[in-house]
Design an enzyme around this catalytic site. Structure first.
Site, short mmCIF file in Angstrom:
data_model
loop_
_atom_site.label_atom_id
_atom_site.label_comp_id
_atom_site.label_asym_id
_atom_site.label_seq_id
_atom_site.Cartn_x
_atom_site.Cartn_y
_atom_site.Cartn_z
N ASP A 1 -0.27 0.80 12.46
CA ASP A 1 1.15 0.68 12.80
C ASP A 1 1.51 1.63 13.95
O ASP A 1 2.64 1.64 14.43
CB ASP A 1 2.05 0.88 11.56
CG ASP A 1 1.88 2.26 10.93
OD1 ASP A 1 1.02 3.04 11.38
OD2 ASP A 1 2.63 2.54 9.96
N SER A 2 0.51 2.39 14.43
CA SER A 2 0.69 3.17 15.66
C SER A 2 1.02 2.23 16.82
O SER A 2 1.51 2.68 17.86
CB SER A 2 -0.58 3.97 15.98
OG SER A 2 -1.72 3.12 15.98
N ASP B 1 -2.80 -2.30 8.72
CA ASP B 1 -1.93 -1.23 8.21
C ASP B 1 -0.68 -1.84 7.58
O ASP B 1 -0.03 -2.69 8.20
CB ASP B 1 -1.50 -0.37 9.40
CG ASP B 1 -1.60 1.11 9.14
OD1 ASP B 1 -1.92 1.50 8.00
OD2 ASP B 1 -1.37 1.88 10.09
N LYS C 1 -4.34 -1.12 4.65
CA LYS C 1 -4.34 0.35 4.55
C LYS C 1 -2.96 0.81 4.11
O LYS C 1 -1.95 0.30 4.58
CB LYS C 1 -4.72 1.00 5.90
CG LYS C 1 -4.70 2.53 5.85
CD LYS C 1 -5.39 3.17 7.04
CE LYS C 1 -4.56 3.23 8.28
NZ LYS C 1 -3.29 3.99 8.15
N GLU D 1 -0.61 4.34 3.20
CA GLU D 1 -0.46 5.79 3.32
C GLU D 1 -0.01 6.39 1.99
O GLU D 1 0.94 5.89 1.37
CB GLU D 1 0.58 6.14 4.40
CG GLU D 1 0.07 5.90 5.81
CD GLU D 1 1.01 6.42 6.90
OE1 GLU D 1 1.93 7.22 6.59
OE2 GLU D 1 0.82 6.02 8.05
N GLU E 1 -6.21 12.24 7.68
CA GLU E 1 -5.64 12.56 9.00
C GLU E 1 -5.06 13.98 9.04
O GLU E 1 -4.38 14.41 8.09
CB GLU E 1 -4.53 11.54 9.34
CG GLU E 1 -3.87 11.83 10.69
CD GLU E 1 -3.00 10.70 11.22
OE1 GLU E 1 -2.88 9.64 10.56
OE2 GLU E 1 -2.43 10.89 12.31
O1 KIV Z 1 -1.63 3.60 12.68
C1 KIV Z 1 -2.72 4.10 12.99
O2 KIV Z 1 -3.24 3.91 14.10
C2 KIV Z 1 -3.37 4.94 12.00
C3 KIV Z 1 -4.43 5.87 12.49
C4 KIV Z 1 -3.76 7.08 13.03
C5 KIV Z 1 -5.42 6.19 11.43
O3 KIV Z 1 -3.02 4.91 10.87
#
Ligand code: KIV
Length: 263
Positions: free
Chosen positions: A44-45, A83, A112, A114, A181
């Site tokens: 989600d970056s 994500d 994924k 968090e 992280e």
């Molecule tokens: O969103 C992302 O790119 C991530 C990485 C920082 C692991 O979660």
């Protein structure tokens, strides 16, 4: 890498060799990364480097599905991680409904999530309903507003114990691997040793089971800020600017297109 990874082959790398994970948000880059990576993360970056927002919080399920589809198209031979965006897994029902969308509407191999202990019930619910989950502990970008910034973790014994509990809870809930992280290297190393599943680090030192970097950081394309843990493998921004300036200069001078670019 040559052969598409599976959950089993990913787990078998633990103690044998480090895993290589990189983010991608589109088919073009995913295709370029496929031969050198074990796993591609549609992080989600993308809300920051692709959509230009100041953090990841406003990423939506629709965005994640769109980009995951693009990545899966470009890298058909890659293990793809999608994500789950902020707010999409607040309770078991939403988490399952949204994770099911990932499986039904894309070819992603896992989602994924968090959070450690506090998200273990959600991870367990997903894994018991046939969804593969990659955990994410330590610095959680989706908590940036509630924590008042990006804070490195594992700096004292309370944080260390908390992280160890998080890692164990994520493993117990059925996650097949996890990202760690922004954690002090010695604590991340201890965590990697304390669980049986691969622990993939970002800003967590070298003594973990693999590394992940955000592609736009490591290619030097994202210029807003560069965390200490990022190594720029090229100065992408300078290369792109210079190429586009060359193009503009040639257009203005009437030097492009030439005979060989003309029908
Ligand atoms: O969103 C992302 O790119 C991530 C990485 C920082 C692991 O979660």
């Amino acid at each position: 890498m040559n052969k598409k990874m599976t959950i089993t082959s990913i787990q078998k790398t633990k103690g044998v060799r480090p895993l290589v994970m990189i983010t991608a948000y589109d088919a073009l880059f995913a295709k370029l990364f496929e031969s050198s990576s074990d796993m591609i993360l549609v992080g989600d970056s993308l809300n920051m480097s692709f959509a230009g927002k100041s953090d990841t919080l406003s990423a939506t399920m629709e965005q994640m599905l769109y980009h995951t589809n693009a990545v899966c198209e470009g890298a058909k031979n890659s293990f793809v991680v999608c994500d789950m965006p902020f707010g999409s897994y607040d309770n078991k029902e939403d988490a399952l409904k949204n994770a099911m969308r990932v499986y039904k509407e894309t070819q992603a191999d896992c989602v994924k999530i968090e959070g450690g202990e506090s998200r273990a019930d959600i991870i367990e619910y997903l894994t018991s309903h046939g969804i593969a989950v990659c955990g994410h502990i330590g610095l959680l970008p989706q908590s940036v507003r509630s924590e008042g910034g990006y804070k490195v973790k594992g700096k004292n014994s309370i944080q260390r114990e908390h992280l160890l509990r998080d890692a164990k809870a994520v493993q117990k809930a059925g996650a097949f691997c996890m990202v760690i992280e922004g954690v002090k290297a010695e604590v991340a190393a201890e965590i990697a040793q304390s669980v049986e599943i691969p622990v993939i680090g970002i800003g967590a030192g070298v003594e973990v089971d693999g590394q992940v970097l955000v592609f736009s950081d490591m290619l030097g394309l994202f210029e807003e800020f560069t965390p200490k843990f990022v190594k720029k493998y090229m100065d992408g921004a300078a290369l792109v600017r210079s190429a586009v300036k060359n193009y503009a200069d040639e257009v203005l001078a009437g030097e492009f297109p030439k005979e060989e670019h003309t029908y």
